[in-house]
Design a protein around this motif. Structure first.
Motif, PDB file in Angstrom:
ATOM      1  N   ASN A   4       0.818  -1.220   0.000  1.00 59.93           N
ATOM      2  CA  ASN A   4       0.000   0.000   0.000  1.00 59.93           C
ATOM      3  C   ASN A   4       0.847   1.264   0.000  1.00 59.93           C
ATOM      4  O   ASN A   4       0.385   2.343   0.341  1.00 59.93           O
ATOM      5  CB  ASN A   4      -1.040  -0.011   1.132  1.00 59.93           C
ATOM      6  CG  ASN A   4      -0.447   0.354   2.459  1.00 59.93           C
ATOM      7  OD1 ASN A   4       0.749   0.251   2.657  1.00 59.93           O
ATOM      8  ND2 ASN A   4      -1.292   0.791   3.379  1.00 59.93           N
ATOM      9  N   LEU A  19      -4.366   8.295  -2.998  1.00 57.28           N
ATOM     10  CA  LEU A  19      -5.685   8.187  -2.389  1.00 57.28           C
ATOM     11  C   LEU A  19      -6.483   7.051  -3.017  1.00 57.28           C
ATOM     12  O   LEU A  19      -7.123   6.263  -2.324  1.00 57.28           O
ATOM     13  CB  LEU A  19      -6.420   9.520  -2.563  1.00 57.28           C
ATOM     14  CG  LEU A  19      -7.669   9.725  -1.720  1.00 57.28           C
ATOM     15  CD1 LEU A  19      -7.713  11.163  -1.227  1.00 57.28           C
ATOM     16  CD2 LEU A  19      -8.929   9.411  -2.481  1.00 57.28           C
ATOM     17  N   ARG A  33      -5.186   3.757  -1.683  1.00 54.79           N
ATOM     18  CA  ARG A  33      -5.495   3.455  -0.279  1.00 54.79           C
ATOM     19  C   ARG A  33      -6.979   3.265  -0.027  1.00 54.79           C
ATOM     20  O   ARG A  33      -7.371   2.725   1.001  1.00 54.79           O
ATOM     21  CB  ARG A  33      -4.893   4.528   0.616  1.00 54.79           C
ATOM     22  CG  ARG A  33      -3.421   4.255   0.709  1.00 54.79           C
ATOM     23  CD  ARG A  33      -2.629   5.313   1.285  1.00 54.79           C
ATOM     24  NE  ARG A  33      -1.228   4.916   1.227  1.00 54.79           N
ATOM     25  CZ  ARG A  33      -0.227   5.758   1.195  1.00 54.79           C
ATOM     26  NH1 ARG A  33      -0.453   7.028   1.205  1.00 54.79           N
ATOM     27  NH2 ARG A  33       1.001   5.317   1.156  1.00 54.79           N
ATOM     28  N   LYS A  34      -7.799   3.723  -0.983  1.00 51.06           N
ATOM     29  CA  LYS A  34      -9.219   3.378  -0.891  1.00 51.06           C
ATOM     30  C   LYS A  34      -9.404   1.892  -1.160  1.00 51.06           C
ATOM     31  O   LYS A  34     -10.299   1.253  -0.644  1.00 51.06           O
ATOM     32  CB  LYS A  34     -10.030   4.197  -1.907  1.00 51.06           C
ATOM     33  CG  LYS A  34     -10.403   5.564  -1.372  1.00 51.06           C
ATOM     34  CD  LYS A  34     -11.543   6.182  -2.141  1.00 51.06           C
ATOM     35  CE  LYS A  34     -11.086   6.719  -3.477  1.00 51.06           C
ATOM     36  NZ  LYS A  34     -12.112   7.544  -4.147  1.00 51.06           N
ATOM     37  N   VAL A  80     -11.743  12.124   4.324  1.00 49.20           N
ATOM     38  CA  VAL A  80     -10.994  11.840   3.098  1.00 49.20           C
ATOM     39  C   VAL A  80     -11.935  11.628   1.918  1.00 49.20           C
ATOM     40  O   VAL A  80     -11.772  12.221   0.858  1.00 49.20           O
ATOM     41  CB  VAL A  80     -10.093  10.602   3.285  1.00 49.20           C
ATOM     42  CG1 VAL A  80      -9.372  10.282   1.996  1.00 49.20           C
ATOM     43  CG2 VAL A  80      -9.106  10.833   4.414  1.00 49.20           C
ATOM     44  N   SER A 105     -10.501   0.200   9.073  1.00 51.48           N
ATOM     45  CA  SER A 105     -10.037  -0.057   7.706  1.00 51.48           C
ATOM     46  C   SER A 105     -11.195  -0.418   6.788  1.00 51.48           C
ATOM     47  O   SER A 105     -11.255   0.018   5.639  1.00 51.48           O
ATOM     48  CB  SER A 105      -9.045  -1.217   7.693  1.00 51.48           C
ATOM     49  OG  SER A 105      -7.799  -0.759   8.089  1.00 51.48           O
ATOM     50  N   MET A 122     -13.467   2.161   4.878  1.00 50.21           N
ATOM     51  CA  MET A 122     -13.063   2.722   3.594  1.00 50.21           C
ATOM     52  C   MET A 122     -13.503   1.825   2.437  1.00 50.21           C
ATOM     53  O   MET A 122     -13.223   2.122   1.281  1.00 50.21           O
ATOM     54  CB  MET A 122     -11.541   2.916   3.544  1.00 50.21           C
ATOM     55  CG  MET A 122     -11.012   3.937   4.523  1.00 50.21           C
ATOM     56  SD  MET A 122     -11.462   5.616   4.090  1.00 50.21           S
ATOM     57  CE  MET A 122     -10.200   6.029   2.878  1.00 50.21           C
TER      58      MET A 122
END
Lengths: 299, 251
Positions: free
Chosen positions: B59, B84, B87-88, B116, B161, B164
Motif C-alpha cells: 500500500n 488516495l 489506499r481506498k 478523506v 479499515s 473505507m
C-alpha cells in the motif's frame, strides 16, 4: 588542574570486554527538562515572599543610619510612585510580554512545522534559524533589532514612527520564536510514528494528518513548556530598559533620580520590581507544574 | 495514469521481482507472488525476513528499489499514482493497532470516510455502527481506545479499515501484540471477513490459523520466498530444509 579521574571504558582502558553503558546525553526539546525555570520559581514556598520583604525592609536601616533621609521617607516615596510604576511601567512590561508571546508563538509554530517538513531544504533552513536564535544572547538580539530597524517609516507623505518598545517586541520575539519552534517539533515527534502510518494508510493527506490527528494529540503536551517560556519572557522584559524603553525598571530609575538618588531608595524601588515580577510569575509557574503533572498521567 | 483493463480473472495484487533495501541492508531480494480476488494468503517466516516490509510496500507505506507491485492492475510505485485511489482499495491493520487515542471508537471508524472520502456524515455513521457491530463491539462506540483491551482495539482498527470499503486487506502481525486470550476474538473477526470473500494478505505467526484459513502460504527467509503452496502440502510436505527447520521450531 585537579587529578584526572579515570573512568574505565570512557577515558581509560576498559577492565572488561562487556559493553559499557555510556552517560546519558541530552534529551529532546519539549520534555520535562525544559521546565527547569517553572520548577525553580514554582518551588518557592509562598511564605518565603514575606520573609524576603522583611529582609528588604530591615537591611537599609542598618546600612544608612547616618543619613538624615530616613527609610520611612524612602518607603513614602515608593508609595507615591507606585501607581505610576505599575500603570505606566509594569503595564508596558506586560504589553511587551503579551505581544512578544503572540508573535513568537505564531512564528514559532510555523517554524516548528517547517522543521518537520517533508522537504529536506525547508527542514534544514528551519532548523538553522531555530538553532541560531535559540543560542544567541537575548540582549545581543535586542541591540541588533534596536539599531538595525528604522525609528520611523515613511509611506508617501505620512511618517509612521516606530516606538522603541515595538522594536523591543520584535527583538524578544526572535528567541521566543526559536524556542517555541523546538517545543512544537519536540511535541510532534513525541507522537508515535504508527499514528502517521495509520493515517497514511487511511488516505489522509499530510495536512489532514497533522491538523486532525497529530496536533490534537500533542497540543496538551505543548502547554506547560509554552507557559514556561512565557514566564521566562516576562522575567526577561526588564532587559529592554537597557535600550531606554520606559518600562518598570527604567521608570524606577527615573523616579529615584527625581527623589535625589538617596541610597535608601534602592531597596524599596528595586525590591518592589522584584516582588511584582515574582508575584506575577509565581502563579504561572505553579500552574505550569500542576498542568505538567496532570497531562503526564493522562498520556 | 496508466490505462486500466484489470478484470477479476487477473491477480488483484501482483508482486513481481521486488527489491528493497534500507541503506546497505537488503530486505527484499526479488520476491514475486500473485493474489487472486477473494484469496487469503499467509506470509510466514522468521523475524527479519522481510514479511512486514513486503506488505507495507503493497500500500505504498514503503517504496521499492526495483520490480513492480500492481493492485487491480495499477502500478503502486508509479510517481503519478493517486495514492488516495490506492489506499481506498487497500486497507491495512497494524500490529500496534495505531488507533487515534483522542477519538472514540466510533469516531475512529468514521474519520477517514468523512474527511478523506467526503461522504455524508449520517451515511458514514450508519455504516460505522454496522461495522462496530460486525466486529462484536456493540456498546463500545463511545469508548476511547485507552478504555479498550488490546483485542478490542484491534477489532476497532479492523472496522476502521473496512469503513473505507477496501478490496484488499493487509494484516501485519495483528495478533502479535495481543494477550493470548484476546488473540482468538481477532482471528474470528478476520475469519469471518475471509469467508465473506474479502481478499486478505496476512503476515502472521498463527500457524493454526494459517493452516485452517489460507488458500496459499508463502514462507520467506532473508528476503526471498523459500517455499510456497497450499496449507496441506506446505505443512505436511515441506521440501526446503529452511522451511522444515522453521516449522519444526514453531509447531
Amino acid at each position: 588542574m585537579g587529578a584526572r579521574i579515570s573512568i574505565p571504558g570512557i577515558n581509560s582502558e576498559a577492565a572488561t570486554d562487556l559493553p559499557v553503558l555510556l552517560p546519558f546525553r541530552g534529551r529532546p526539546a519539549g520534555e520535562a527538562e525544559d521546565l527547569r525555570f517553572s520548577r525553580w520559581v514554582g518551588s518557592v514556598p509562598p511564605y518565603y515572599l514575606l520573609a524576603a520583604l522583611c529582609a528588604a525592609a530591615l537591611w537599609p536601616l542598618v546600612v544608612s543610619a547616618q543619613s538624615n533621609y530616613t527609610q520611612a521617607e524612602a518607603w513614602d516615596a515608593l508609595w507615591r510612585w507606585m501607581p505610576y510604576l505599575v500603570t505606566s511601567g509594569f503595564a508596558l512590561n506586560l504589553l511587551i510580554s503579551f505581544l512578544t508571546m503572540l508573535i513568537g508563538t505564531l512564528a514559532g509554530v510555523a517554524l516548528g512545522l517547517w522543521q518537520i517538513s517533508p522537504k529536506k531544504w525547508i527542514r534544514k533552513v528551519a532548523w538553522a534559524i531555530t538553532q541560531a536564535f535559540r543560542n544567541s544572547p537575548w540582549l545581543v538580539l535586542l541591540f541588533i533589532v534596536m539599531l538595525a530597524f528604522p525609528f520611523q517609516i515613511e509611506i508617501g507623505d505620512t511618517v509612521i514612527p516606530i516606538p522603541d518598545w515595538v522594536k523591543a517586541v520584535v527583538g524578544l520575539s526572535l528567541p521566543i520564536m526559536a524556542n517555541i519552534s523546538e517545543v512544537v517539533r519536540g511535541a510532534i515527534q513525541s507522537v508515535p510514528t504508527g499514528q502517521w502510518e495509520a493515517a497514511e494508510s487511511l488516505a489522509f493527506s499530510r495536512g489532514q494528518t497533522l491538523w486532525r490527528i497529530i496536533l490534537p494529540q500533542c497540543f496538551k503536551r505543548m502547554i506547560p513548556p509554552w507557559m514556561n517560556w512565557y514566564a521566562i519572557l516576562a522575567m526577561a522584559t526588564p532587559l529592554v530598559s537597557l535600550l531606554g524603553v520606559e518600562e518598570i525598571v527604567t521608570l524606577s530609575r527615573q523616579a529615584m533620580e527625581s527623589e535625589d538618588n538617596h541610597p535608601e531608595l534602592l531597596m524599596p524601588f528595586y525590591g518592589f520590581c522584584l516582588v511584582i515580577f515574582f508575584a506575577y510569575c509565581y502563579p504561572i509557574a505553579r500552574l505550569t507544574i500542576s498542568l505538567e503533572k496532570r497531562y503526564a498521567v493522562k498520556l | 495514469m496508466t490505462e486500466n483493463n484489470w478484470d477479476s480473472t487477473q491477480p488483484i495484487v501482483s508482486i513481481k521481482d521486488v527489491y528493497k533495501s534500507f541503506g546497505a541492508l537488503e530486505v527484499l531480494k526479488g520476491l514475486s507472488l500473485d493474489v487472486m480476488k477473494g484469496e487469503v494468503i499467509c506470509i510466514i517466516g522468521p523475524s527479519g525476513s522481510g514479511k512486514s516490509t513486503l506488505i507495507r510496500c503493497v500500500n505504498g507505506l514503503n517504496d521499492i528499489n526495483s520490480g513492480s507491485i500492481t493492485v487491480e492492475g495499477q502500478e503502486v510505485h508509479d510517481e503519478k499514482l493517486d495514492k488516495l485511489e490506492l489506499r481506498k482499495k487497500v486497507g491495512m491493520v497494524f500490529q500496534q493497532y495505531n488507533l487515534f487515542p483522542h477519538k472514540t471508537a466510533l469516531q475512529n471508524v468514521m474519520m477517514a470516510p468523512v474527511l478523506v472520502l467526503k461522504e455524508p456524515r449520517a451515511e458514514v455513521e450508519q455504516r460505522a455502527r454496522a461495522l462496530i457491530k460486525k466486529v462484536r463491539l456493540e456498546g463500545k462506540e463511545d469508548s476511547y481506545p485507552g478504555e479498550l483491551s488490546g483485542g478490542q482495539q484491534q477489532r476497532v482498527a479492523i472496522a476502521r479499515s473496512l469503513a473505507m470499503q477496501p478490496d484488499v486487506m493487509l494484516f501485519d502481525e495483528v495478533t502479535a501484540a495481543l494477550d493470548p486470550e484476546t488473540v482468538k476474538e481477532v482471528l474470528v473477526t478476520i475469519k469471518e471477513l475471509a469467508q465473506e470473500g474479502m481478499t486478505c494478505i496476512l503476515v502472521t505467526h498463527e500457524m493454526g490459523f494459517a493452516r485452517e484459513l489460507a488458500d496459499h502460504i508463502y514462507f520467506t527467509d532473508r528476503g526471498v520466498i523459500v517455499e510456497h503452496g497450499p496449507p496441506r502440502t506446505f505443512f505436511n510436505d515441506a521440501k526446503d530444509p529452511r522451511t522444515k527447520e522453521f516449522l519444526s521450531q514453531i509447531l
